[in-house]
Design an enzyme around this catalytic site. Structure first.
Site, PDB file in Angstrom:
ATOM      1  CG  PHE A 177      -1.584   1.266   1.254  1.00  0.00           C
ATOM      2  CD1 PHE A 177      -2.607   1.548   0.470  1.00  0.00           C
ATOM      3  CD2 PHE A 177      -1.626   2.204   2.415  1.00  0.00           C
ATOM      4  CE1 PHE A 177      -3.465   2.665   0.554  1.00  0.00           C
ATOM      5  CE2 PHE A 177      -2.316   3.381   2.655  1.00  0.00           C
ATOM      6  CZ  PHE A 177      -3.164   3.609   1.389  1.00  0.00           C
TER       7      PHE A 177
ATOM      8  CE  LYS B 190       4.425   3.505   9.915  1.00  0.00           C
ATOM      9  NZ  LYS B 190       3.023   3.418   9.705  1.00  0.00           N
TER      10      LYS B 190
ATOM     11  CG  MET C 248       3.348  31.778 -23.375  1.00  0.00           C
ATOM     12  SD  MET C 248       3.970  33.508 -24.306  1.00  0.00           S
ATOM     13  CE  MET C 248       5.061  33.741 -22.845  1.00  0.00           C
TER      14      MET C 248
HETATM   15  C1  LIG Z   1       2.072  22.889 -15.367  1.00  0.00           C
HETATM   16  C2  LIG Z   1       2.160  23.680 -16.614  1.00  0.00           C
HETATM   17  N1  LIG Z   1       0.959  23.160 -17.518  1.00  0.00           N
HETATM   18  C3  LIG Z   1       0.886  23.523 -18.688  1.00  0.00           C
HETATM   19  C4  LIG Z   1       2.074  24.702 -19.041  1.00  0.00           C
HETATM   20  C5  LIG Z   1       1.855  25.239 -20.467  1.00  0.00           C
HETATM   21  N2  LIG Z   1       1.685  26.742 -20.538  1.00  0.00           N
HETATM   22  C6  LIG Z   1       2.739  27.643 -20.422  1.00  0.00           C
HETATM   23  S1  LIG Z   1       2.054  29.306 -20.354  1.00  0.00           S
HETATM   24  C7  LIG Z   1       0.454  28.856 -20.198  1.00  0.00           C
HETATM   25  C8  LIG Z   1      -0.684  29.711 -19.793  1.00  0.00           C
HETATM   26  C9  LIG Z   1      -0.470  30.443 -18.798  1.00  0.00           C
HETATM   27  O1  LIG Z   1      -1.467  31.107 -18.438  1.00  0.00           O
HETATM   28  P1  LIG Z   1      -1.923  32.163 -17.309  1.00  0.00           P
HETATM   29  O2  LIG Z   1      -1.438  31.339 -15.787  1.00  0.00           O
HETATM   30  O3  LIG Z   1      -3.186  32.642 -17.238  1.00  0.00           O
HETATM   31  O4  LIG Z   1      -0.800  33.120 -17.561  1.00  0.00           O
HETATM   32  P2  LIG Z   1      -0.846  34.251 -18.793  1.00  0.00           P
HETATM   33  O5  LIG Z   1      -0.023  33.710 -19.915  1.00  0.00           O
HETATM   34  O6  LIG Z   1      -2.271  34.476 -19.354  1.00  0.00           O
HETATM   35  O7  LIG Z   1      -0.487  35.284 -18.151  1.00  0.00           O
HETATM   36  C10 LIG Z   1       0.546  27.226 -20.366  1.00  0.00           C
HETATM   37  C11 LIG Z   1      -0.848  26.621 -20.468  1.00  0.00           C
HETATM   38  C12 LIG Z   1       3.064  25.131 -18.418  1.00  0.00           C
HETATM   39  N3  LIG Z   1       3.969  25.885 -18.417  1.00  0.00           N
HETATM   40  N4  LIG Z   1       3.052  24.564 -16.956  1.00  0.00           N
END
Ligand SMILES: Cc1ncc(C[n+]2csc(CCOP(=O)(O)OP(=O)(O)O)c2C)c(N)n1
Ligand SMILES: [Mg+2]
Length: 569
Positions: free
Chosen positions: A126, A176, A481
């Protein structure tokens, strides 16, 4: 895998203690005054012993990813080793993102995981997970402790490995039954003196000769300069040879943004100046970076006119990504100092003066007057409100790049972000860790609405710990982004990037945290002032321009020289 330290200590303390006690004792001896963790079955003995160890302040997180990011933020803000604790199986698997992040960014962490008892190991017991197998490629080293006598020496060795050379995370897995067995405690070991690694004199001479003959030298400063606390040495060398300094994302803060030789960040979202200067350079001195693809753009077109000197503590980095003429394996401070002593003071106003000319160029876009809350205006307002000494922790996405471009920090080591892994969800937990390491300083987290929702539950930790972090969510209603890439490079097809958010003010309220929503420009300054003055954690929901893009941008696969600048509005 495990290289165990098997020495029966001659000076062992006569008192027998449980392995669990020895873990905390070793952590106390190693100077771990704050530990981030979460209990569970395989580490019950550890938590049973914890109340007897007043020297350790344990921070109960809401998710083990938070523990690893907090240990990371703590380590980056203090220069000390961050410590996190988790149970076996799901506890350990939840640590993985945080360890990978610390590994990519050279952050020293010791992670302690409980493991099922030794007789159960290998039976799919487990909550049994092969943690060592899982973290092999994202830790500097990992240990399985198979004898209670090895508990203390293994933990001390883990600290040593984590902080020596190129820092990084180390994991210690403790079954453990080993936590329950007893052994004689050991005296506190004396701290090993950390000798900075000096450079090979011949390589230094060759590097100095290249720099002495250069017309257009550029220094690229990476995280290694900050880790070595070599800001002073960097400035002295840059001034001595009048060379512009560009930084990587994690090198931000290696040189004050208002220094006349500071050319900004290089790479995909770097400044036009930084990218052009590297493109035109005839000699490049890269210190404490790995020349990753976000920095170089298309490798074959990177710094096409330059002969490259690369100095890094990690020998595997030299020549890995870019062809290097001189490779120096040494601590950044030692290299920068040694080069400065070998080189004459030079002035090259035509070259370094280009920076001042670039700065004087008029602003490209007038759109800031039309839009209610353009993101860079928000970043600048945060910078102006925050104290000089404040720490800024950026999440991952557009807001991270706006923070990198517009915070313009003048204090060293105030910018924390997940660079190599780019782990969304980093900012809030890392900010909590930084705040616990720097209780007297202001800590601002800057996150997107996507990343904020990945770890917003750590508000619970901030409340329980009373860490007054300020979380500014740059809310654009998008995974911005990715939306930008869809718009620019995928024919404008928007797919799964619009994202909804909860009412952050209500959510903050549910945590008993101050929440403020900002929709208008005139509300911004007062909201930030209120957040700064508030003694507890704060969540700011700042409704920025929804479809703003990050400029400049080097198109994927493109050369840095082909960066696209902000279209004229
Ligand atoms: C854990 C994770 N999942 C997916 C991504 C791919 N990714 C890079 S930037 C982004 C968008 C980020 O969106 P937000 O937090 O709203 O920031 P913004 O770009 O709008 O400022 C994603 C999905 C990542 N970098 N990390
Ligand atoms: Mg967003």
């Amino acid at each position: 895998m495990a290289t165990l330290v098997r020495s029966a200590s001659p000076q062992a303390d006569a008192v027998e203690r449980r392995g669990a006690d020895l873990v905390w004792r070793a952590l106390e001896h190693a100077g771990a005054s704050v530990v981030f963790g979460y209990p569970g079955g395989a580490c019950l003995p550890l938590y049973d012993a914890l109340p007897d160890h007043a020297g350790v302040h344990h921070v109960l997180v809401r998710h083990e990813q938070g523990a690893a990011h907090m240990a990371d933020g703590y380590a980056r803000a203090t220069g000390r080793v961050g410590v996190c604790v988790a149970t076996s199986g799901p506890g350990a698997t939840n640590l993985v993102t945080g360890l990978a992040c610390a590994y990519m960014d050279s952050v020293p962490i010791v992670a302690i995981t409980g493991q099922v008892s030794t007789p159960m190991m290998g039976r799919d017991a487990f909550q049994e997970t092969d943690v060592l197998g899982m973290v092999g490629s994202i830790t500097k080293h990992s240990y399985l402790v198979e004898r209670v006598e090895d508990v203390e020496p293994t933990i001390h060795q883990a600290f040593e490995v984590a902080r020596s050379g190129r820092p990084g995370p180390v994991l210690v897995d403790i079954p453990k039954d080993i936590q329950l067995r007893t052994a004689a405690a050991r005296p506190k070991p004396s701290a090993p003196a950390a000798a900075p690694r000096g450079a090979d004199a011949r390589e230094l001479d060759r590097a100095a000769a290249l720099l002495a003959g250069a017309q257009r030298p550029v220094i690229i400063a990476g995280h290694g300069v900050r880790l070595a606390r070599a800001h002073g040495e960097l400035r002295v060398l840059a001034e001595r040879i009048d060379a512009p300094v560009v930084t990587t994302l994690l090198g931000i803060g290696a040189i004050a943004a208002d220094h006349r030789l500071a050319a900004g960040m290089l790479g995909m979202h770097g400044s036009a100046e930084a990218n052009r200067m590297v493109n035109d350079a005839d000699v490049i001195l890269g210190v404490g970076l790995r020349f990753d693809d976000r920095v170089t753009g298309k490798i074959s077109a990177f710094a096409p006119r330059a002969r490259i000197i690369h100095a890094d503590l990690d020998p595997t980095q030299i020549g890995k990504n870019v062809p290097t003429e001189v490779g120096i394996i040494a601590d950044a401070g030692a290299v920068l100092f040694a080069l400065a002593t070998r080189l004459d003071a030079t002035s090259r106003p035509e070259w370094s003066g280009r920076l001042a000319a670039g700065r004087a160029r008029p602003r490209l876009a007038a759109y800031e007057d039309r839009v209610e809350l353009p993101p860079r205006l928000v970043v600048r307002a945060i910078r102006e409100t925050a104290s000089d000494d404040a720490y800024f922790v950026a999440d991952v996405g557009q807001h991270q790049m706006w923070a990198a471009q517009h915070l313009r920090l003048t204090q060293p080591d105030r910018f924390l972000t997940s660079g190599g892994l780019g782990a969304m969800g980093y900012a809030l937990p890392a900010a909590i860790g930084a705040q616990l390491g720097r209780p007297a300083s202001e800590v601002w987290a800057i996150a997107g609405d996507g990343g904020a929702q990945m770890t917003i539950h750590e508000l619970g930790t901030a409340v329980q710990e009373q860490t007054p972090v300020k979380l500014a969510i740059l809310n654009n209603g998008y995974l911005g982004m990715v939306r930008q890439w869809q718009q620019l490079f995928h024919g404008g097809r928007i797919s799964q990037t619009p994202i909804s958010s909860p009412d952050y003010v209500k959510l903050a309220g549910a945590y008993d945290v101050l929440g403020i929503c900002v929709e208008l420009r005139r509300e911004l300054g007062p909201a930030l002032e209120r957040a700064k003055a508030h003694r507890g954690p704060v969540v700011l929901d700042i409704r920025i321009e929804r479809e703003a893009n990050v400029w400049p941008i080097v198109p994927p696969g493109g050369a840095n020289a082909d960066l696209i600048e902000e279209p004229l509005a």
